[in-house]
Design a protein around this motif. Structure first.
Motif, PDB file in Angstrom:
ATOM      1  N   GLN A 153       6.655   3.505 -11.126  1.00  0.00           N
ATOM      2  CA  GLN A 153       5.728   4.139 -12.347  1.00  0.00           C
ATOM      3  C   GLN A 153       6.732   5.297 -12.772  1.00  0.00           C
ATOM      4  N   GLU A 154       6.280   5.566 -14.240  1.00  0.00           N
ATOM      5  CA  GLU A 154       6.868   6.818 -14.683  1.00  0.00           C
ATOM      6  C   GLU A 154       6.107   8.257 -13.964  1.00  0.00           C
ATOM      7  N   ALA A 155       7.042   8.960 -13.613  1.00  0.00           N
ATOM      8  CA  ALA A 155       6.262  10.328 -12.972  1.00  0.00           C
ATOM      9  C   ALA A 155       5.144  10.848 -14.096  1.00  0.00           C
ATOM     10  N   ILE A 156       4.106  11.354 -13.363  1.00  0.00           N
ATOM     11  CA  ILE A 156       2.907  12.169 -14.504  1.00  0.00           C
ATOM     12  C   ILE A 156       3.550  13.568 -14.887  1.00  0.00           C
ATOM     13  N   GLY A 157       3.748  13.605 -16.238  1.00  0.00           N
ATOM     14  CA  GLY A 157       4.426  14.824 -16.688  1.00  0.00           C
ATOM     15  C   GLY A 157       3.503  15.984 -16.773  1.00  0.00           C
ATOM     16  N   VAL A 158       4.022  17.005 -17.011  1.00  0.00           N
ATOM     17  CA  VAL A 158       3.326  18.442 -17.006  1.00  0.00           C
ATOM     18  C   VAL A 158       2.159  18.337 -17.865  1.00  0.00           C
ATOM     19  N   ASP A 159       0.810  18.684 -17.327  1.00  0.00           N
ATOM     20  CA  ASP A 159      -0.229  18.399 -17.944  1.00  0.00           C
ATOM     21  C   ASP A 159      -0.734  17.060 -18.327  1.00  0.00           C
ATOM     22  N   GLY A 160      -0.211  15.993 -17.574  1.00  0.00           N
ATOM     23  CA  GLY A 160      -0.536  14.622 -17.811  1.00  0.00           C
ATOM     24  C   GLY A 160      -1.417  14.319 -16.554  1.00  0.00           C
ATOM     25  N   THR A 161      -1.934  13.121 -16.830  1.00  0.00           N
ATOM     26  CA  THR A 161      -2.903  12.548 -15.824  1.00  0.00           C
ATOM     27  C   THR A 161      -2.420  11.124 -15.459  1.00  0.00           C
ATOM     28  N   PHE A 162      -2.850  10.825 -14.468  1.00  0.00           N
ATOM     29  CA  PHE A 162      -2.566   8.921 -14.000  1.00  0.00           C
ATOM     30  C   PHE A 162      -3.588   8.653 -13.108  1.00  0.00           C
ATOM     31  N   ASP A 163      -4.254   7.497 -13.343  1.00  0.00           N
ATOM     32  CA  ASP A 163      -5.279   7.041 -12.871  1.00  0.00           C
ATOM     33  C   ASP A 163      -4.442   5.628 -11.772  1.00  0.00           C
ATOM     34  N   TYR A 164      -4.848   6.157 -10.559  1.00  0.00           N
ATOM     35  CA  TYR A 164      -4.427   5.216  -9.517  1.00  0.00           C
ATOM     36  C   TYR A 164      -5.571   4.302  -9.172  1.00  0.00           C
ATOM     37  N   SER A 165      -5.478   2.945  -9.302  1.00  0.00           N
ATOM     38  CA  SER A 165      -6.368   2.050  -8.843  1.00  0.00           C
ATOM     39  C   SER A 165      -6.050   0.912  -8.092  1.00  0.00           C
ATOM     40  N   PHE A 166      -6.392   0.791  -6.720  1.00  0.00           N
ATOM     41  CA  PHE A 166      -6.012  -0.128  -5.845  1.00  0.00           C
ATOM     42  C   PHE A 166      -7.103  -0.522  -4.750  1.00  0.00           C
ATOM     43  N   VAL A 167      -6.909  -1.674  -4.136  1.00  0.00           N
ATOM     44  CA  VAL A 167      -7.680  -2.106  -3.070  1.00  0.00           C
ATOM     45  C   VAL A 167      -6.828  -1.530  -2.088  1.00  0.00           C
ATOM     46  N   ALA A 168      -7.823  -0.953  -0.771  1.00  0.00           N
ATOM     47  CA  ALA A 168      -6.953  -0.633   0.457  1.00  0.00           C
ATOM     48  C   ALA A 168      -7.465  -1.629   1.553  1.00  0.00           C
ATOM     49  N   PRO A 169      -6.519  -2.608   1.779  1.00  0.00           N
ATOM     50  CA  PRO A 169      -6.771  -3.777   2.698  1.00  0.00           C
ATOM     51  C   PRO A 169      -6.979  -3.492   4.152  1.00  0.00           C
ATOM     52  N   ASP A 170      -6.296  -2.188   4.630  1.00  0.00           N
ATOM     53  CA  ASP A 170      -5.755  -2.283   6.095  1.00  0.00           C
ATOM     54  C   ASP A 170      -6.540  -0.983   6.548  1.00  0.00           C
ATOM     55  N   PRO A 171      -7.515  -0.998   7.475  1.00  0.00           N
ATOM     56  CA  PRO A 171      -8.174   0.201   8.046  1.00  0.00           C
ATOM     57  C   PRO A 171      -7.126   0.882   8.881  1.00  0.00           C
ATOM     58  N   GLY A 172      -7.464   2.206   9.150  1.00  0.00           N
ATOM     59  CA  GLY A 172      -6.480   3.220   9.895  1.00  0.00           C
ATOM     60  C   GLY A 172      -6.434   4.551   9.335  1.00  0.00           C
ATOM     61  N   THR A 173      -5.440   5.275  10.028  1.00  0.00           N
ATOM     62  CA  THR A 173      -5.125   6.555   9.595  1.00  0.00           C
ATOM     63  C   THR A 173      -3.824   6.632   8.961  1.00  0.00           C
ATOM     64  N   HIS A 174      -4.137   6.771   7.826  1.00  0.00           N
ATOM     65  CA  HIS A 174      -3.005   6.940   6.712  1.00  0.00           C
ATOM     66  C   HIS A 174      -2.946   8.158   5.995  1.00  0.00           C
ATOM     67  N   TRP A 175      -2.081   8.469   5.044  1.00  0.00           N
ATOM     68  CA  TRP A 175      -2.004   9.843   4.244  1.00  0.00           C
ATOM     69  C   TRP A 175      -1.595   9.488   2.862  1.00  0.00           C
TER      70      TRP A 175
END
Length: 534
Positions: A153-175
Motif C-alpha cells: 500500500q501507499e503509506a498513510i500521509g500526514v493528516d491522512g486516513t486509511f481503512d483496513y478491511s479484512f477477514v481474520a481467519p486464524d484464532p490466536g494471540t497476534h499483534w
C-alpha cells in the motif's frame, strides 16, 4: 564465511529502503550508498535488461487474485470495528514523562479482540509528523491490507486516513504495529487477540502481557540509536522523543551520547541463542506499557486456570519469562496450538508470542521478563483478591534459572500439522553481515527470485552465516519447521552458524515481505520479498 565470500556478500547487500524501492516491480540497479557499500543489485533479482523481468507475470496487491482469495475465506458474518489514531503524546513511565508516538496516548496500544472469521474494519488516522502504516502481524490477511508500504500500500500521509478491511481467519494471540521505519520502537504497537470458539485449553480466563524495550524520550530516539549503530543508516526523524520540558530541567546527556552508550553497553550472551543476544542495552523495559516501579497488576481468582497471552513487542530484545511460584504449561506459539509441555520459563524472540496456562495460587506473585543473556528485567504482579500488595518487585526469580523450554523442543498439536509433501519450489538463502560494520542482509542466487504460484508448497532453507541469532518472519503466511516436528510459527529463531528450513503452502497471492524482526537488522538490510506469479 571466508574473505572472498564476505566480499561477494557485500556486493549483494541492500539497505531496507533501497530494497523496497527496488522490489516494487520496476526492478533495476540500486545504489548502496546508504549502507556505505558499492552499488549493485540484489542477488538473483531481475534487472531491467533481464529476460525474467519480462517473462514473469507478477500478481500485484490490487489484482483480482487477491480479492478472490479474500472472498474464499470463511467469514463469520460479524464485523469488528476499531479506530486508531497515531499521534504524539506525553506518556508517564513511573513518574518520568516522555513525549513519544502512540495509538491512544499510552506506551502500549489497546488490545483489540475479535472472533475467528470476523471482518476487521479499522480506520487509522495519522496525526504524526510523518507517514505511517499498520501491519497486522501473524494474521493471514489479504495482501493489500498487510500494511507494508510501499510493497502492499501507499503509506498513510500526514493528516491522512486509511481503512483496513479484512477477514481474520486464524484464532490466536497476534499483534499489530507500525511498519514504517522504527516507529514500532516507540509506542505504535498493541496485541490483537482472535478468539477461538473451539478452544480446548480449558482456560477460565485470560490476560494479555505485552513486553517491550523502551528508549524514546529517555535521552535518545530509536533513530539516534540506529545512527549510533551505523551513521550511514540514520533515518532522519526529528522533533519527537525528547522528554517533556520540566520547570527546572535537570542536566541530561545529549541524545547522541546516550545512544552511543546504549550501543557500547549491549552484547549480552546466551547459550540457547548461540552467543551474542543484542547490540543495544535499553534503559527501560515495560510490561503492558508500565515499568517495574509502576506495575500493571494482573488480578485472578485462587484456583483459576489463567491463560497468559505473552507478546514480545520489543525492537531488539529477547526475553526469558517466568511466574514466581507457578509452573507454565505452554499451549500455543504464534497463535498455533502445540502439544502442551510444562516448564519454569520460556524464551521469546522479538515478535514471537506464547500462550501459557497457570493454575493461580493464593498470594501476590512476581511475573518477570528478564533480558536473555543479561541481568536487566521488568516485572509485574499476579495477585489474588486475598493477597496483600507486594512492597517491592524483585529483578529476578528462581524460576528464570529453572527448566527452560525452547522452541526446538516443542511440537505442533495434531489439529495444526501441515500435511507432508515434497516442495514444488526449494530455495536457499544466506543470512549475512558485512564484516564488523552494522550492515545485515540476505545473499545467494535465490534471494531476488523467491517466486511461487498458488497451490505450491515452498521450502526456504536459511543458512545463518552471521555472529547473531535472527527472528525470521514471513508476512501473509504461517509455516512449518520440519526439524522441529512441523512446529507452526510465523516467526522462528535462526541460530548463528546453523541452517533451518521452513515450509508453507502458497495460498495467499500477492507480494509479501520476509525479514528479520530485529528492527535494526531489518533497517540495515535483512529483508527480501516473496512474490506470486501467474
Amino acid at each position: 564465511m571466508t574473505g572472498d565470500e564476505t566480499r561477494r556478500g557485500r556486493a549483494r547487500l541492500l539497505d531496507r529502503r533501497a530494497f523496497l524501492r527496488f522490489s516494487a516491480y520496476g526492478a533495476g540497479a540500486v545504489g548502496l550508498g546508504a549502507a556505505g557499500l558499492s552499488a549493485g543489485c540484489a542477488a538473483g533479482s531481475p534487472t531491467a535488461a533481464s529476460p525474467s523481468a519480462v517473462a514473469l507475470d507478477y500478481i500485484r496487491p490490487s489484482d483480482p487474485e487477491v480479492a478472490a482469495a479474500e472472498a474464499a475465506r470463511a467469514w463469520s458474518g460479524r464485523e469488528a470495528s476499531f479506530a486508531l489514531q497515531a499521534g504524539v503524546a506525553d506518556v508517564d513511565l513511573a513518574g518520568r514523562v516522555v513525549r513519544t508516538w502512540t495509538y491512544g496516548g499510552e506506551a502500549v496500544a489497546p488490545t483489540l479482540r475479535l472472533g475467528k472469521g470476523d471482518r476487521v474494519q479499522a480506520r487509522v488516522a495519522n496525526a504524526l509528523p510523518e507517514a505511517t502504516t499498520v501491519h497486522w502481524h501473524g494474521v493471514r490477511i489479504r495482501n493489500d491490507m498487510d500494511g507494508a508500504a510501499p510493497v502492499t500500500q501507499e503509506a498513510i500521509g500526514v493528516d491522512g486516513t486509511f481503512d483496513y478491511s479484512f477477514v481474520a481467519p486464524d484464532p490466536g494471540t497476534h499483534w499489530y504495529h507500525s511498519h514504517s521505519g522504527l516507529q514500532a520502537d516507540r509506542g505504535l504497537f498493541g496485541a490483537l487477540v482472535v478468539e477461538d470458539p473451539d478452544d480446548t485449553t480449558g482456560a477460565d480466563a485470560d490476560a494479555v502481557l505485552v513486553i517491550d524495550d523502551w528508549v524514546d524520550g529517555l535521552g535518545a530516539t530509536p533513530d539516534e540509536v540506529l545512527a549510533a549503530l551505523n551513521p550511514a543508516l540514520a533515518g532522519g526523524h526529528h522533533g519527537h522523543g525528547a522528554e517533556t520540558p520540566a520547570a527546572t530541567p535537570a542536566a541530561a546527556p545529549t541524545p547522541s551520547a546516550t545512544a552511543a552508550a546504549m550501543v557500547a553497553g549491549g552484547h549480552g550472551d546466551s547459550v540457547p541463542l548461540g552467543g551474542m543476544t543484542q547490540h543495544v542495552s535499553y534503559p527501560m523495559h515495560l510490561i503492558n506499557g508500565r515499568p517495574t516501579a509502576d506495575p500493571a497488576v494482573v488480578e485472578a481468582a485462587v484456583g483459576q486456570r489463567l491463560r497468559l497471552r505473552i507478546v514480545n513487542a520489543a525492537a531488539e530484545t529477547p526475553y526469558r519469562f517466568a511466574v514466581a511460584g507457578h509452573e507454565l504449561t505452554v499451549v500455543a506459539l504464534d497463535g498455533f496450538d502445540v502439544q502442551p509441555q510444562t516448564a519454569d520459563a520460556i524464551i521469546l524472540g522479538m515478535a514471537q508470542r506464547a500462550d501459557v496456562l497457570v493454575t493461580v495460587r493464593s498470594g501476590a506473585w512476581p511475573v518477570v521478563a528478564r533480558v536473555e543473556g543479561r541481568s536487566e528485567s521488568v516485572a509485574t504482579v499476579l495477585r489474588t483478591p486475598d493477597a496483600r500488595p507486594l512492597r517491592e518487585l524483585p529483578a529476578t526469580i528462581a524460576e528464570l534459572d529453572g527448566r527452560v523450554l525452547l522452541e526446538s523442543e516443542m511440537r505442533p498439536a495434531d489439529s495444526v500439522v501441515l500435511d507432508t509433501r515434497e516442495p514444488d519450489r526449494d530455495y536457499r538463502i544466506e543470512l549475512i553481515q558485512a564484516g564488523d560494520r552494522y550492515v545485515w542482509g540476505m545473499s545467494g542466487d535465490d534471494v531476488g527470485r523467491l517466486v511461487m504460484k498458488q497451490g505450491e508448497r515452498v521450502r526456504i532453507t536459511m543458512a545463518n552465516t552471521t555472529s547473531m541469532w535472527h527472528p525470521m518472519h514471513t508476512h501473509g503466511h504461517t509455516f512449518a519447521v520440519p526439524s522441529y516436528g512441523g512446529l507452526r510459527r510465523d516467526t522462528v529463531i535462526s541460530l548463528p552458524g546453523s541452517e533451518l528450513a521452513i515450509e508453507f503452502d502458497a495460498d495467499n497471492p500477492g507480494e509479501w515481505m520476509f525479514h528479520c524482526h530485529n528492527a535494526y537488522h531489518f533497517e540495515a538490510g535483512m529483508t527480501a520479498n516473496l512474490r506470486y506469479i501467474r
